[in-house]
Design a protein around this motif. Sequence first.
Motif, PDB file in Angstrom:
ATOM      1  N   LEU A 243      -8.578   5.999  48.754  1.00 11.24           N
ATOM      2  CA  LEU A 243      -7.706   5.918  50.268  1.00 11.24           C
ATOM      3  C   LEU A 243      -6.202   5.683  51.085  1.00 11.24           C
ATOM      4  CD1 LEU A 243      -8.679   7.626  53.099  1.00 11.24           C
ATOM      5  CD2 LEU A 243      -9.720   5.295  53.169  1.00 11.24           C
ATOM      6  N   ILE A 244      -6.160   4.297  49.655  1.00  9.32           N
ATOM      7  CA  ILE A 244      -5.148   3.354  50.049  1.00  9.32           C
ATOM      8  C   ILE A 244      -3.672   4.371  49.782  1.00  9.32           C
ATOM      9  CG2 ILE A 244      -3.686   1.304  49.736  1.00  9.32           C
ATOM     10  CD1 ILE A 244      -6.409   0.146  50.143  1.00  9.32           C
ATOM     11  N   THR A 245      -3.847   5.353  49.363  1.00 14.91           N
ATOM     12  CA  THR A 245      -3.306   5.666  48.355  1.00 14.91           C
ATOM     13  C   THR A 245      -2.776   6.633  48.646  1.00 14.91           C
ATOM     14  OG1 THR A 245      -3.583   5.061  45.590  1.00 14.91           O
ATOM     15  CG2 THR A 245      -2.343   6.271  46.003  1.00 14.91           C
ATOM     16  N   PHE A 246      -3.638   7.426  49.366  1.00 22.07           N
ATOM     17  CA  PHE A 246      -3.586   8.692  50.301  1.00 22.07           C
ATOM     18  C   PHE A 246      -2.737   8.239  51.236  1.00 22.07           C
ATOM     19  CE2 PHE A 246      -5.520  11.072  54.090  1.00 22.07           C
ATOM     20  CZ  PHE A 246      -5.413  12.402  53.803  1.00 22.07           C
ATOM     21  N   LEU A 247      -3.256   7.040  52.229  1.00 24.17           N
ATOM     22  CA  LEU A 247      -2.645   6.999  53.685  1.00 24.17           C
ATOM     23  C   LEU A 247      -1.488   6.603  53.291  1.00 24.17           C
ATOM     24  CD1 LEU A 247      -5.116   5.170  54.667  1.00 24.17           C
ATOM     25  CD2 LEU A 247      -4.386   7.020  56.167  1.00 24.17           C
ATOM     26  N   SER A 248      -1.065   5.651  52.056  1.00 27.93           N
ATOM     27  CA  SER A 248       0.177   5.701  51.439  1.00 27.93           C
ATOM     28  C   SER A 248       1.057   6.931  52.012  1.00 27.93           C
ATOM     29  CB  SER A 248       0.853   5.256  50.777  1.00 27.93           C
ATOM     30  OG  SER A 248       0.463   5.802  48.865  1.00 27.93           O
ATOM     31  N   GLU A 249       0.994   7.580  51.701  1.00 25.78           N
ATOM     32  CA  GLU A 249       1.990   9.701  51.448  1.00 25.78           C
ATOM     33  C   GLU A 249       1.799   9.789  53.304  1.00 25.78           C
ATOM     34  OE1 GLU A 249      -0.377  11.183  49.051  1.00 25.78           O
ATOM     35  OE2 GLU A 249       0.303  10.528  47.075  1.00 25.78           O
ATOM     36  N   THR A 250       0.979   9.210  54.169  1.00 26.83           N
ATOM     37  CA  THR A 250       0.930  10.094  55.615  1.00 26.83           C
ATOM     38  C   THR A 250       2.582   8.888  56.767  1.00 26.83           C
ATOM     39  OG1 THR A 250      -0.382   8.243  56.718  1.00 26.83           O
ATOM     40  CG2 THR A 250      -1.663  10.526  55.565  1.00 26.83           C
ATOM     41  N   ASN A 251       2.236   9.418  57.790  1.00 23.75           N
ATOM     42  CA  ASN A 251       3.106   9.191  58.379  1.00 23.75           C
ATOM     43  C   ASN A 251       2.158   8.869  59.633  1.00 23.75           C
ATOM     44  OD1 ASN A 251       5.595   9.617  60.047  1.00 23.75           O
ATOM     45  ND2 ASN A 251       6.735   8.493  59.187  1.00 23.75           N
ATOM     46  N   CYS A 252       3.068   8.547  60.789  1.00 22.66           N
ATOM     47  CA  CYS A 252       2.219   8.150  62.231  1.00 22.66           C
ATOM     48  C   CYS A 252       2.631   9.319  62.793  1.00 22.66           C
ATOM     49  CB  CYS A 252       1.850   6.419  62.227  1.00 22.66           C
ATOM     50  SG  CYS A 252       0.682   6.002  64.332  1.00 22.66           S
ATOM     51  N   ASP A 253       4.295   8.603  62.889  1.00 20.89           N
ATOM     52  CA  ASP A 253       5.640   9.486  64.064  1.00 20.89           C
ATOM     53  C   ASP A 253       4.355  11.201  63.279  1.00 20.89           C
ATOM     54  OD1 ASP A 253       7.224   9.691  65.515  1.00 20.89           O
ATOM     55  OD2 ASP A 253       8.635   9.902  63.475  1.00 20.89           O
ATOM     56  N   ARG A 254       4.663  12.130  62.349  1.00 20.18           N
ATOM     57  CA  ARG A 254       4.601  13.121  61.763  1.00 20.18           C
ATOM     58  C   ARG A 254       2.831  12.795  62.864  1.00 20.18           C
ATOM     59  NH1 ARG A 254       7.261  12.248  57.190  1.00 20.18           N
ATOM     60  NH2 ARG A 254       5.335  11.723  56.190  1.00 20.18           N
ATOM     61  N   ILE A 255       2.219  12.223  62.697  1.00 19.26           N
ATOM     62  CA  ILE A 255       0.322  13.102  62.640  1.00 19.26           C
ATOM     63  C   ILE A 255       0.651  12.306  64.318  1.00 19.26           C
ATOM     64  CG2 ILE A 255      -1.751  11.488  63.068  1.00 19.26           C
ATOM     65  CD1 ILE A 255      -1.051  10.534  60.152  1.00 19.26           C
ATOM     66  N   LEU A 256       1.195  12.064  65.188  1.00 17.38           N
ATOM     67  CA  LEU A 256       1.388  12.291  66.196  1.00 17.38           C
ATOM     68  C   LEU A 256       2.545  13.629  67.667  1.00 17.38           C
ATOM     69  CD1 LEU A 256       2.396   8.541  67.995  1.00 17.38           C
ATOM     70  CD2 LEU A 256       0.396   9.671  67.581  1.00 17.38           C
TER      71      LEU A 256
ATOM     72  N   ASP B 149       2.002  16.103  65.085  1.00 19.64           N
ATOM     73  CA  ASP B 149       0.581  17.289  64.627  1.00 19.64           C
ATOM     74  C   ASP B 149      -0.389  16.688  63.803  1.00 19.64           C
ATOM     75  OD1 ASP B 149      -0.846  19.807  64.255  1.00 19.64           O
ATOM     76  OD2 ASP B 149       0.650  20.712  63.008  1.00 19.64           O
ATOM     77  N   PRO B 150      -1.528  16.921  64.412  1.00 23.93           N
ATOM     78  CA  PRO B 150      -2.603  15.417  63.578  1.00 23.93           C
ATOM     79  C   PRO B 150      -2.981  17.327  62.356  1.00 23.93           C
ATOM     80  CG  PRO B 150      -3.341  16.328  66.123  1.00 23.93           C
ATOM     81  CD  PRO B 150      -2.237  16.898  65.570  1.00 23.93           C
ATOM     82  N   LEU B 151      -2.593  18.634  62.190  1.00 28.42           N
ATOM     83  CA  LEU B 151      -3.589  19.054  61.726  1.00 28.42           C
ATOM     84  C   LEU B 151      -3.452  18.922  60.229  1.00 28.42           C
ATOM     85  CD1 LEU B 151      -5.999  21.341  61.472  1.00 28.42           C
ATOM     86  CD2 LEU B 151      -3.717  22.641  61.563  1.00 28.42           C
ATOM     87  N   PRO B 152      -2.169  19.054  60.050  1.00 31.59           N
ATOM     88  CA  PRO B 152      -1.922  18.237  58.466  1.00 31.59           C
ATOM     89  C   PRO B 152      -2.727  17.162  57.911  1.00 31.59           C
ATOM     90  CG  PRO B 152       0.452  18.567  59.676  1.00 31.59           C
ATOM     91  CD  PRO B 152      -0.938  18.739  60.644  1.00 31.59           C
ATOM     92  N   LEU B 153      -2.482  16.177  58.375  1.00 37.91           N
ATOM     93  CA  LEU B 153      -3.668  15.077  57.907  1.00 37.91           C
ATOM     94  C   LEU B 153      -5.113  15.544  58.016  1.00 37.91           C
ATOM     95  CD1 LEU B 153      -3.654  12.120  57.726  1.00 37.91           C
ATOM     96  CD2 LEU B 153      -4.417  11.384  59.888  1.00 37.91           C
ATOM     97  N   LEU B 154      -5.461  15.971  58.603  1.00 38.37           N
ATOM     98  CA  LEU B 154      -6.598  16.404  58.921  1.00 38.37           C
ATOM     99  C   LEU B 154      -6.973  17.206  57.359  1.00 38.37           C
ATOM    100  CD1 LEU B 154      -8.298  16.302  62.743  1.00 38.37           C
ATOM    101  CD2 LEU B 154      -7.526  14.685  60.806  1.00 38.37           C
ATOM    102  N   LEU B 155      -6.508  18.494  57.721  1.00 42.50           N
ATOM    103  CA  LEU B 155      -6.251  18.668  56.290  1.00 42.50           C
ATOM    104  C   LEU B 155      -6.467  18.509  54.757  1.00 42.50           C
ATOM    105  CD1 LEU B 155      -4.698  22.652  57.790  1.00 42.50           C
ATOM    106  CD2 LEU B 155      -7.761  21.867  57.193  1.00 42.50           C
ATOM    107  N   ARG B 156      -5.722  17.503  55.009  1.00 39.64           N
ATOM    108  CA  ARG B 156      -5.717  17.077  53.681  1.00 39.64           C
ATOM    109  C   ARG B 156      -6.421  15.622  53.223  1.00 39.64           C
ATOM    110  NH1 ARG B 156      -0.719  12.952  52.503  1.00 39.64           N
ATOM    111  NH2 ARG B 156      -1.595  12.881  50.725  1.00 39.64           N
TER     112      ARG B 156
END
Length: 199
Positions: free
Chosen positions: A73-86, A88-95
């Motif tokens: 999960l840490i590896t997965f989260l390292s590829e996410t970005n809070c700014d993008r999530i705020l 549009d949260p959908l891409p994160l949830l689908l990932r």
Amino acid sequence: RDFHSKKRYRSALRSRRLIMEAYINLMQEKPTEKITVKDIVDRADLNRSTFYVHFKSVDDVQNAIYDKVSDKLITFLSETNCDRILKDPLPLLLRLVEFVESDLELYRRLINIDRSGAFMERIQALVTDKMMTDVETLPYIKNHTSFLVNLRFFMGGYAALLKDWCAGRLEQPFSEISVQAARTIALCIEAYMKTEAGR
């Protein structure tokens, strides 16, 4: 010598994997506190001495499984970005759906037997740490305490949906559930950002 070293290493990895798989299978059959070393080695077809080469106790096996999931999960989260999530949260949830479905049987078992909530709490803590670290770099988020409250609220709701889905209480594909959740989260984020802008 290298050949024998590699062979021993592969054998050790195999034994460790068999022990963890045996524990995961046993979790479906009895409460975790009733699983014994004998249960595990019988299921894995190994002897007790092999078990103690790799693990100190049954709890140590469970922690190793949790650590393995946490590392992924840490590896997965390292590829996410809070700014993008705020935005549009959908891409994160689908990932996240893809992440769960990549080893669905394992995660379903871990979530279904997580009576104390320790596993889900550990996962939520990892997400919280990542998001709160990212928020430090976002100048438009002024109240970090308020952000944390909202974050915990959304994660708790999404975790409850995942738990219900794993238990068979929700019939929709989890991807569809995530799309619905993303819509709700996006509306709440929009309202929250307006509040932040007015501070």
